[in-house]
Motif scaffolding. Structure first.
Motif, PDB file in Angstrom:
ATOM      1  N   TRP A  79     -44.285 -57.619  38.575  1.00 31.43           N
ATOM      2  CA  TRP A  79     -44.544 -56.870  37.323  1.00 31.43           C
ATOM      3  C   TRP A  79     -45.043 -55.477  37.716  1.00 31.43           C
ATOM      4  O   TRP A  79     -45.716 -55.384  38.768  1.00 31.43           O
ATOM      5  CB  TRP A  79     -44.907 -57.305  36.002  1.00 31.43           C
ATOM      6  N   GLY A  80     -45.130 -54.430  36.756  1.00 31.17           N
ATOM      7  CA  GLY A  80     -45.378 -53.007  37.245  1.00 31.17           C
ATOM      8  C   GLY A  80     -46.979 -52.786  36.730  1.00 31.17           C
ATOM      9  O   GLY A  80     -47.634 -51.825  36.966  1.00 31.17           O
ATOM     10  N   GLY A  81     -47.381 -53.634  35.940  1.00 29.82           N
ATOM     11  CA  GLY A  81     -49.042 -53.453  35.477  1.00 29.82           C
ATOM     12  C   GLY A  81     -49.286 -52.572  34.590  1.00 29.82           C
ATOM     13  O   GLY A  81     -50.177 -52.173  34.383  1.00 29.82           O
ATOM     14  N   VAL A  82     -48.235 -52.068  33.853  1.00 32.80           N
ATOM     15  CA  VAL A  82     -48.743 -51.305  32.849  1.00 32.80           C
ATOM     16  C   VAL A  82     -48.827 -51.877  31.642  1.00 32.80           C
ATOM     17  O   VAL A  82     -48.121 -52.811  31.043  1.00 32.80           O
ATOM     18  CB  VAL A  82     -47.438 -50.241  32.656  1.00 32.80           C
ATOM     19  N   CYS A  83     -49.926 -51.532  30.899  1.00 36.70           N
ATOM     20  CA  CYS A  83     -50.638 -52.251  29.646  1.00 36.70           C
ATOM     21  C   CYS A  83     -51.051 -51.446  28.402  1.00 36.70           C
ATOM     22  O   CYS A  83     -51.443 -50.344  28.882  1.00 36.70           O
ATOM     23  CB  CYS A  83     -51.695 -53.169  30.051  1.00 36.70           C
ATOM     24  N   SER A  84     -50.611 -51.788  27.382  1.00 35.96           N
ATOM     25  CA  SER A  84     -51.275 -51.437  26.124  1.00 35.96           C
ATOM     26  C   SER A  84     -51.275 -52.396  25.186  1.00 35.96           C
ATOM     27  O   SER A  84     -50.738 -53.349  25.330  1.00 35.96           O
ATOM     28  CB  SER A  84     -50.525 -50.095  25.581  1.00 35.96           C
ATOM     29  N   THR A  85     -51.973 -51.922  24.093  1.00 34.66           N
ATOM     30  CA  THR A  85     -52.161 -52.986  22.803  1.00 34.66           C
ATOM     31  C   THR A  85     -51.171 -52.799  21.794  1.00 34.66           C
ATOM     32  O   THR A  85     -50.673 -51.613  21.583  1.00 34.66           O
ATOM     33  CB  THR A  85     -53.580 -52.687  22.264  1.00 34.66           C
ATOM     34  N   PHE A  86     -50.774 -53.682  20.981  1.00 38.62           N
ATOM     35  CA  PHE A  86     -50.011 -53.584  19.771  1.00 38.62           C
ATOM     36  C   PHE A  86     -50.772 -52.675  18.695  1.00 38.62           C
ATOM     37  O   PHE A  86     -52.001 -52.705  18.780  1.00 38.62           O
ATOM     38  CB  PHE A  86     -49.691 -55.069  19.192  1.00 38.62           C
ATOM     39  N   ASP A  87     -50.243 -52.129  17.821  1.00 39.96           N
ATOM     40  CA  ASP A  87     -50.768 -51.124  16.749  1.00 39.96           C
ATOM     41  C   ASP A  87     -50.702 -52.171  15.565  1.00 39.96           C
ATOM     42  O   ASP A  87     -49.936 -53.049  15.273  1.00 39.96           O
ATOM     43  CB  ASP A  87     -49.784 -50.083  16.511  1.00 39.96           C
ATOM     44  N   GLU A  88     -51.499 -51.804  14.240  1.00 40.21           N
ATOM     45  CA  GLU A  88     -51.719 -52.435  13.283  1.00 40.21           C
ATOM     46  C   GLU A  88     -50.160 -52.646  12.442  1.00 40.21           C
ATOM     47  O   GLU A  88     -49.934 -53.679  12.254  1.00 40.21           O
ATOM     48  CB  GLU A  88     -52.545 -51.929  12.279  1.00 40.21           C
ATOM     49  N   ILE A  89     -49.707 -51.467  12.683  1.00 40.01           N
ATOM     50  CA  ILE A  89     -48.242 -51.256  11.857  1.00 40.01           C
ATOM     51  C   ILE A  89     -47.176 -52.386  12.442  1.00 40.01           C
ATOM     52  O   ILE A  89     -46.308 -53.028  11.791  1.00 40.01           O
ATOM     53  CB  ILE A  89     -47.626 -49.773  11.765  1.00 40.01           C
ATOM     54  N   ASP A  90     -47.303 -52.863  13.786  1.00 39.09           N
ATOM     55  CA  ASP A  90     -46.373 -53.733  14.315  1.00 39.09           C
ATOM     56  C   ASP A  90     -46.536 -55.163  13.898  1.00 39.09           C
ATOM     57  O   ASP A  90     -45.575 -55.842  13.643  1.00 39.09           O
ATOM     58  CB  ASP A  90     -46.834 -53.987  15.832  1.00 39.09           C
ATOM     59  N   PHE A  91     -47.403 -55.611  12.950  1.00 40.05           N
ATOM     60  CA  PHE A  91     -47.437 -56.877  12.364  1.00 40.05           C
ATOM     61  C   PHE A  91     -47.235 -56.693  10.817  1.00 40.05           C
ATOM     62  O   PHE A  91     -47.013 -57.928  10.385  1.00 40.05           O
ATOM     63  CB  PHE A  91     -49.174 -57.477  12.647  1.00 40.05           C
ATOM     64  N   LYS A  92     -47.070 -55.925  10.328  1.00 44.95           N
ATOM     65  CA  LYS A  92     -46.778 -55.421   8.973  1.00 44.95           C
ATOM     66  C   LYS A  92     -45.220 -55.609   8.515  1.00 44.95           C
ATOM     67  O   LYS A  92     -44.305 -55.483   9.441  1.00 44.95           O
ATOM     68  CB  LYS A  92     -47.259 -54.038   8.283  1.00 44.95           C
ATOM     69  N   LYS A  93     -44.994 -56.306   7.370  1.00 40.30           N
ATOM     70  CA  LYS A  93     -43.869 -56.121   6.703  1.00 40.30           C
ATOM     71  C   LYS A  93     -43.391 -54.889   6.308  1.00 40.30           C
ATOM     72  O   LYS A  93     -44.162 -54.125   5.412  1.00 40.30           O
ATOM     73  CB  LYS A  93     -43.705 -57.505   5.575  1.00 40.30           C
ATOM     74  N   ARG A  94     -42.450 -54.425   7.054  1.00 39.01           N
ATOM     75  CA  ARG A  94     -42.013 -52.940   6.537  1.00 39.01           C
ATOM     76  C   ARG A  94     -40.730 -53.164   5.821  1.00 39.01           C
ATOM     77  O   ARG A  94     -39.624 -53.468   6.409  1.00 39.01           O
ATOM     78  CB  ARG A  94     -41.848 -51.997   7.833  1.00 39.01           C
ATOM     79  N   ASP A  95     -40.602 -52.249   4.742  1.00 37.20           N
ATOM     80  CA  ASP A  95     -39.155 -52.692   3.952  1.00 37.20           C
ATOM     81  C   ASP A  95     -37.958 -51.997   4.689  1.00 37.20           C
ATOM     82  O   ASP A  95     -36.934 -52.440   4.211  1.00 37.20           O
ATOM     83  CB  ASP A  95     -39.312 -52.514   2.503  1.00 37.20           C
ATOM     84  N   TRP A  96     -38.369 -51.038   5.619  1.00 35.35           N
ATOM     85  CA  TRP A  96     -37.123 -50.522   6.120  1.00 35.35           C
ATOM     86  C   TRP A  96     -36.732 -51.340   7.435  1.00 35.35           C
ATOM     87  O   TRP A  96     -35.771 -50.637   8.166  1.00 35.35           O
ATOM     88  CB  TRP A  96     -37.545 -49.008   6.355  1.00 35.35           C
ATOM     89  N   VAL A  97     -37.248 -52.192   7.822  1.00 35.96           N
ATOM     90  CA  VAL A  97     -37.072 -52.833   9.132  1.00 35.96           C
ATOM     91  C   VAL A  97     -36.913 -54.453   8.850  1.00 35.96           C
ATOM     92  O   VAL A  97     -37.703 -55.214   8.288  1.00 35.96           O
ATOM     93  CB  VAL A  97     -38.241 -52.925  10.237  1.00 35.96           C
ATOM     94  N   ASP A  98     -35.698 -54.629   8.824  1.00 36.31           N
ATOM     95  CA  ASP A  98     -35.091 -55.874   8.527  1.00 36.31           C
ATOM     96  C   ASP A  98     -35.953 -57.134   9.262  1.00 36.31           C
ATOM     97  O   ASP A  98     -35.962 -56.667  10.715  1.00 36.31           O
ATOM     98  CB  ASP A  98     -33.679 -56.338   8.738  1.00 36.31           C
ATOM     99  N   ASN A  99     -36.201 -58.243   8.989  1.00 34.53           N
ATOM    100  CA  ASN A  99     -36.882 -59.309   9.687  1.00 34.53           C
ATOM    101  C   ASN A  99     -38.033 -58.885  10.219  1.00 34.53           C
ATOM    102  O   ASN A  99     -38.628 -59.216  11.238  1.00 34.53           O
ATOM    103  CB  ASN A  99     -35.891 -59.705  10.620  1.00 34.53           C
TER     104      ASN A  99
END
Ligand SMILES: Cc1cc2nc3c(=O)[nH]c(=O)nc-3n(C[C@H](O)[C@H](O)[C@H](O)COP(=O)(O)OP(=O)(O)OC[C@H]3O[C@@H](n4cnc5c(N)ncnc54)[C@H](O)[C@@H]3O)c2cc1C
Length: 519
Positions: free
Chosen positions: A86-106
């Motif tokens: 692996w290349g070691g490039v790291c970052s954290t998830f954002d709050e929105i990533d966990f939310k139910k978004r009505d424009w993103v199925d599933n």
């Protein structure tokens, strides 16, 4: 303690409290948590301590969807797992990533960023990352030269990335694991079958095999599957003695929602002022940098996915070949060689050519890295061929959807509007973005990041997910899944920091559980 499963008596019965299947980033992070505990941990690793092509060959599978890396060489099959490459490039998830978004199925996890966030500080030292600080202001105090482009923060922001050395788990943690008194590492212990009790409410034992022709049985109170997304789903689907469709697959979800982080060549940024963009550069020794990201507000207003734009010196970007083309050999060592050779055609270092100007650049090639819409048809299935140990091989059908194209196009357009409004430059869009009726992104523009996610997605509802919020397989009391196969959506950040964090969270959960009497 280390035991070579080829060297012990055939048909051995091995017993412990916890059985971890797979010694990569996820499996080793969990095993380390149990070091010196009163519990006996069995860590089963299919390979040895070095690359062995007879083991790697067990990974071979077929691609039936979009062009992708050969399945055999997209992951490493020995102690330490894919952290060997692996290349070691790291970052954290954002709050929105966990939310139910009505424009993103599933979309929509059953947990929030706040449930994972406490585990990032614990994951940092495991990955040899710097301070667990992800706010740009903190890093600007350390280095005032890290200046963001003057864009409207409500629209786009500079998301921080940190660089792991990169930590090779197989090298760094070998002695600790081998010397641990309560951790029993079995190498050449390929799990080929997971055996449930008759009503499939719990796992009784797993079967391991190796090329020496030995077969053993492992019994434990808790089993954790940590073989990464493709192999996790393969093992669950192939373990079909008690459940005809495979374990955890009552609702036909195992293997579905396979996700990558599409890396897409997404245009060109021309700046009027040739100031070097230190904050966005990756040079040898860089610990911290940023990519341009959509704000939550912009994602919501424009109904697009999460994504970021990395800047590459244009003279490199315009001639760059996609990772998928460079990494096309079945043998991961040869793929790595051609990747390295391609990147050493001139005397400048890999970092200089890819990321950093040795002189001042005004033009940057844009690479968008984004999540994709979770799609049930983007999936892993078993095929008719079996590997040398008798396990069915897999087909991978990687797919993308129209919202994926809308997102990459919108990101480049919004960046164009932003640099135009700030009076600092212009963005040139590639031709494929100009035809809004065409949902396709030409293959030459798309690559992956070797980030394999989904296939055992998390949901509170067994009808929409394979594991629950604690990474436990729905309906099976003592079977858990660790790592990125549990991701409900992929976020815009590289996956491994969160793989380690979510694995530590799972480990804590099992620590709570193990205090409970057996039911
Ligand atoms: C070239 C490359 C570059 C990458 N760069 C980055 C990056 O910069 N940043 C980032 O975040 N991620 C990156 N990744 C992805 C990263 O490597 C993975 O996210 C990470 O390794 C996943 O950890 P894991 O433990 O889930 O899987 P793995 O590391 O793949 O470990 C799985 C383990 O399970 C074992 N196993 C598999 N099947 C069985 C079986 N049946 N029985 C027993 N054992 C088994 C394997 O041998 C292996 O040891 C990169 C990957 C590649 C290939």
């Amino acid at each position: 303690m280390h035991i070579d499963a080829r060297a012990i008596d055939d048909q051995s019965i091995i017993e412990g409290d916890i059985c971890i299947i797979g010694a990569g980033a996820a499996g080793i992070s969990i095993a380390l948590e149990w070091n010196n505990s009163p519990y006996k941990v069995i860590l089963l690793e299919g390979g040895g301590f070095e690359y062995d092509d007879t083991v790697q060959e067990l990974y071979r599978g077929e691609l039936t969807g979009r062009p992708y890396f050969p399945i055999k060489s997209s992951r490493l099959h020995f102690f330490g797992g894919t952290t060997g490459h692996w290349g070691g490039v790291c970052s954290t998830f954002d709050e929105i990533d966990f939310k139910k978004r009505d424009w993103v199925d599933n979309s929509g996890w059953p947990i929030k960023l706040q449930d994972i966030a406490p585990f990032y500080p614990r994951a940092h030292p495991i990955l040899d990352l710097g301070a667990c600080e992800w706010d740009l202001k903190y890093w600007q105090k350390q280095n005032p030269a890290l200046k963001p482009l003057p864009l409207d923060k409500n629209v786009m922001w500079s998301k921080v990335w940190q660089q792991s050395p990169p930590t090779r788990f197989g090298t760094k943690y070998k002695d600790t694991i081998v010397n641990a008194k309560n951790i029993y590492l079995y190498t050449y212990a390929n799990v080929v079958d997971i055996n449930a009790v008759e009503n499939v409410s719990a796992i009784k034992q797993v079967t391991v095999k190796n090329s020496a022709g030995k077969q053993h049985t492992v019994k434990a109170r808790f089993f954790i599957l940590a073989c990464c997304a493709i192999q996790n789903s393969r093992l669950l689907l192939a373990s079909n003695k008690q459940a005809a469709a495979g374990l955890g697959n009552d609702n036909d979800l195992v293997g579905r929602y396979f996700m990558e982080h599409p890396h897409i060549k997404s245009g060109e940024l021309r700046l009027l002022n040739p100031d070097p963009l230190k904050l966005y550069e990756l040079v040898e020794g860089t610990k911290v940098r940023a990519q341009l990201a959509f704000s939550e507000k912009t994602q919501t207003e424009l109904k697009v996915l999460n994504g970021t734009i990395a800047l590459l010196p244009q003279e490199f970007a315009e001639n760059s070949i996609s990772n998928i083309k460079m990494w096309s050999n079945d043998d991961p060592r040869k793929s790595l060689d051609s990747f390295a050779k391609y990147n050493s055609l001139d005397k400048r270092s890999f970092f200089e050519r890819h990321f950093m100007p040795s002189k001042l650049f005004k033009a940057y090639g844009l690479t968008t890295v984004m999540e994709q819409v979770p799609n049930p048809l983007s999936r892993v299935t078993l095929n008719n061929e079996k590997d040398a140990l008798g396990v069915p091989r897999v087909n991978l059908n990687w797919q993308m959807l129209p919202l994926d194209k809308k997102t990459v196009t919108t990101l480049s357009k919004v960046l164009g509007q932003q640099v135009g409004a700030a009076g600092i430059g212009r963005v040139r869009l590639p031709d494929f973005m100009l035809d809004e009726k065409d949902d396709n992104i030409p293959s030459d523009f798309v690559s992956g990041g070797w980030h394999q996610m989904g296939t055992t997605r998390m949901s509170d509802d067994p009808k929409t997910g394979v594991v629950d919020a604690n990474c436990k397989v729905h309906g099976i009391n003592n079977l858990f899944v660790a790592g990125s196969s549990c991701y409900t959506t992929g976020g815009a950040a590289n996956p491994t920091l969160t793989v380690v964090a979510i694995s530590l969270r799972l480990s804590d959960h099992i620590k709570e559980q193990i205090k409970l009497p057996l039911t």
